[in-house]
Design a protein around this motif. Structure first.
Motif, mmCIF file in Angstrom:
data_model
loop_
_atom_site.group_PDB
_atom_site.id
_atom_site.type_symbol
_atom_site.label_atom_id
_atom_site.label_comp_id
_atom_site.label_asym_id
_atom_site.label_seq_id
_atom_site.Cartn_x
_atom_site.Cartn_y
_atom_site.Cartn_z
ATOM 1 N N ILE A 128 52.075 -35.805 95.361
ATOM 2 C CA ILE A 128 51.323 -36.848 96.046
ATOM 3 C C ILE A 128 50.081 -37.190 95.238
ATOM 4 N N GLY A 129 49.930 -38.450 94.862
ATOM 5 C CA GLY A 129 48.746 -38.930 94.165
ATOM 6 C C GLY A 129 48.025 -39.959 95.002
ATOM 7 N N ILE A 130 46.787 -39.659 95.401
ATOM 8 C CA ILE A 130 46.020 -40.551 96.260
ATOM 9 C C ILE A 130 45.056 -41.408 95.455
ATOM 10 N N ASP A 131 44.429 -40.768 94.449
ATOM 11 C CA ASP A 131 43.474 -41.502 93.628
ATOM 12 C C ASP A 131 43.477 -40.912 92.222
ATOM 13 N N ASP A 132 42.502 -41.313 91.399
ATOM 14 C CA ASP A 132 42.452 -40.876 90.001
ATOM 15 C C ASP A 132 42.194 -39.378 89.851
ATOM 16 N N TYR A 133 41.787 -38.703 90.933
ATOM 17 C CA TYR A 133 41.431 -37.290 90.854
ATOM 18 C C TYR A 133 42.610 -36.364 91.171
ATOM 19 N N ASN A 134 43.761 -36.939 91.476
ATOM 20 C CA ASN A 134 44.972 -36.115 91.571
ATOM 21 C C ASN A 134 46.151 -36.815 90.924
ATOM 22 N N ASP A 135 45.844 -37.585 89.880
ATOM 23 C CA ASP A 135 46.868 -38.246 89.085
ATOM 24 C C ASP A 135 46.641 -37.879 87.620
ATOM 25 N N GLU A 136 47.618 -37.203 87.020
ATOM 26 C CA GLU A 136 47.449 -36.650 85.681
ATOM 27 C C GLU A 136 47.659 -37.711 84.599
ATOM 28 N N PHE A 137 46.664 -38.558 84.367
ATOM 29 C CA PHE A 137 46.739 -39.507 83.262
ATOM 30 C C PHE A 137 45.455 -39.405 82.445
ATOM 31 N N ASN A 138 45.542 -39.851 81.185
ATOM 32 C CA ASN A 138 44.408 -39.832 80.262
ATOM 33 C C ASN A 138 43.820 -38.426 80.122
ATOM 34 N N LEU A 139 44.713 -37.474 79.885
ATOM 35 C CA LEU A 139 44.307 -36.088 79.670
ATOM 36 C C LEU A 139 44.690 -35.651 78.263
ATOM 37 N N ARG A 140 43.935 -34.704 77.743
ATOM 38 C CA ARG A 140 44.290 -34.085 76.473
ATOM 39 C C ARG A 140 44.761 -32.653 76.772
ATOM 40 N N SER A 141 43.937 -31.680 76.484
ATOM 41 C CA SER A 141 44.349 -30.292 76.752
ATOM 42 C C SER A 141 43.454 -29.633 77.795
ATOM 43 N N GLN A 142 42.794 -30.433 78.630
ATOM 44 C CA GLN A 142 41.928 -29.860 79.649
ATOM 45 C C GLN A 142 42.737 -29.063 80.677
ATOM 46 N N ILE A 143 42.123 -28.004 81.180
ATOM 47 C CA ILE A 143 42.748 -27.194 82.224
ATOM 48 C C ILE A 143 42.428 -27.822 83.572
ATOM 49 N N THR A 144 43.452 -28.273 84.285
ATOM 50 C CA THR A 144 43.258 -28.828 85.616
ATOM 51 C C THR A 144 43.874 -27.874 86.642
ATOM 52 N N SER A 145 44.132 -28.364 87.835
ATOM 53 C CA SER A 145 44.700 -27.513 88.886
ATOM 54 C C SER A 145 45.891 -28.202 89.526
ATOM 55 N N TYR A 146 46.825 -27.389 90.012
ATOM 56 C CA TYR A 146 47.995 -27.894 90.721
ATOM 57 C C TYR A 146 48.238 -27.000 91.930
ATOM 58 N N ILE A 147 48.409 -27.617 93.097
ATOM 59 C CA ILE A 147 48.680 -26.887 94.327
ATOM 60 C C ILE A 147 50.069 -27.267 94.808
ATOM 61 N N GLY A 148 50.934 -26.276 95.002
ATOM 62 C CA GLY A 148 52.288 -26.518 95.457
ATOM 63 C C GLY A 148 52.556 -25.849 96.793
ATOM 64 N N LYS A 149 53.270 -26.557 97.670
ATOM 65 C CA LYS A 149 53.700 -26.017 98.964
ATOM 66 C C LYS A 149 55.204 -25.826 98.900
ATOM 67 N N LEU A 150 55.658 -24.571 99.121
ATOM 68 C CA LEU A 150 57.062 -24.216 98.929
ATOM 69 C C LEU A 150 57.728 -23.766 100.233
ATOM 70 N N GLN A 151 59.047 -23.950 100.294
ATOM 71 C CA GLN A 151 59.834 -23.341 101.352
ATOM 72 C C GLN A 151 59.964 -21.848 101.041
ATOM 73 N N PRO A 152 59.448 -20.946 101.893
ATOM 74 C CA PRO A 152 59.474 -19.516 101.574
ATOM 75 C C PRO A 152 60.869 -18.940 101.357
ATOM 76 N N ALA A 153 61.865 -19.481 102.067
ATOM 77 C CA ALA A 153 63.210 -18.905 101.998
ATOM 78 C C ALA A 153 63.945 -19.280 100.726
ATOM 79 N N THR A 154 63.581 -20.423 100.113
ATOM 80 C CA THR A 154 64.345 -20.922 98.964
ATOM 81 C C THR A 154 63.500 -21.185 97.721
ATOM 82 N N GLY A 155 62.195 -21.362 97.896
ATOM 83 C CA GLY A 155 61.339 -21.737 96.776
ATOM 84 C C GLY A 155 61.354 -23.223 96.483
ATOM 85 N N ASP A 156 62.061 -24.017 97.280
ATOM 86 C CA ASP A 156 62.072 -25.467 97.072
ATOM 87 C C ASP A 156 60.682 -26.050 97.323
ATOM 88 N N LEU A 157 60.304 -26.996 96.476
ATOM 89 C CA LEU A 157 58.996 -27.626 96.612
ATOM 90 C C LEU A 157 59.008 -28.619 97.771
#
Length: 308
Positions: free
Chosen positions: A259-288
């Protein structure tokens, strides 16, 4: 920094109980030279650390507002990390040290277990089961402190461990140093095991280096937790915009539901900076279920930047 983290947790818990946009701290205090974790219960708070309250390792019990120390108890070893859980309606905290771990309940009763090596990661489930990582050695203990199982992980970099008592599952997060066309790339991986560590219930990411293609931005594993809603959440550290979090954790050919809402959670115009990613998974299967990037922008430009 650990003291700041403890105070931030106090604030976040307060905010979770009410709808507000204010980030004002409700409580601030000094408890020790090193604080490694906090647990918040219905009527008290447990804080683990060393120094000040007691000379060595300790767990202090505070009132629900965090303003009065109701008691403290010593634990063996120097604390390194702590995680809490509600067990039979009461708060307990598991504290990893340089010589093992201790579980302390809300009555400040201590159960200690000696282990080989420093505990770098720890988790305690609602049934009292404890999982630890000491270097690459994963161990699972019963609520009575008896070792159930052990397994040597092959990660190059360990992230964290989490116990889910509802499904009797241990989740482990980390990453590997791999290569694509002779070049290095770090690849994140998540594993789900049963308590006996005899079988893998599922695996996420963990793609071979030669399959990475254009996704050569490093990905690291930072933290993994079971939420109060029963879903599994993880925090990853992508480096650069072309990274494997753009894809399903099961296949590099399937786009991730990010989900991208604005420029602060859309990965564009990046080089090698360390950013963050948060994922919500189904515990039984690991599906995102859903994922989202989180990054900063350099003032006056749209160039991406790290949060830290």
């Amino acid at each position: 920094m650990k003291i700041i983290a403890i105070l931030l947790l106090f604030t976040l818990f307060s905010l979770s109980q009410q709808q507000t946009t204010s980030l004002s701290a409700t409580t601030a205090t000094y408890l020790g030279n090193v604080l490694v974790g906090v647990g918040v219960g219905s009527d008290s708070i447990l804080v683990a650390g060393s120094g000040q309250v007691r000379a060595a390792g300790f767990v202090a019990k505070l009132d629900r507002q965090g303003r009065s120390i109701l008691g403290s108890v010593s634990i063996p070893g120097n604390p390194t990390i702590a995680r809490s859980a509600i067990i039979n309606g009461a708060l307990s905290i598991a504290v990893g040290t340089d010589s093992g771990f201790s579980v302390v309940d809300s009555n400040l009763r201590v159960s200690s277990v000696s282990a080989v090596g420093t505990v770098n990661s720890i988790s305690i489930g609602g049934d009292g089961t404890v999982a630890t990582l000491s270097g690459l050695e994963l161990r699972v203990y019963s609520s009575s402190g008896q070792q159930i199982s052990a397994h040597n992980m092959s990660f190059n970099h360990i992230g964290n461990v989490e116990v889910d008592s509802q499904s009797k599952t241990v989740y482990v997060l980390g990453d590997y140093n791999r290569r694509y066309n002779g070049g290095p790339v770090r690849v994140v991986a998540i594993y789900a095991y049963d308590y006996e560590l005899k079988s893998t219930k599922w695996t996420d990411y963990d793609f071979p280096g030669q399959e990475m293609g254009n996704d050569l931005g490093d990905t690291t594993g930072q933290d993994i937790r079971v939420g109060k809603d029963g879903s599994l959440y993880f925090l990853g550290g992508p480096m650069g915009g072309n990274n494997l979090f753009r894809h399903s954790p099961k296949s590099l050919t399937v786009p991730a539901n990010n989900i991208g809402i604005d420029d602060y959670n859309d990965e564009f115009n990046l080089r090698s900076q360390i950013t963050s990613y948060i994922g919500k998974l189904q515990p039984a299967t690991g599906d995102l279920i859903v994922g989202q990037y989180l990054l900063a922008r350099i003032t006056g430009t749209i160039r991406g930047n790290s949060l830290f």
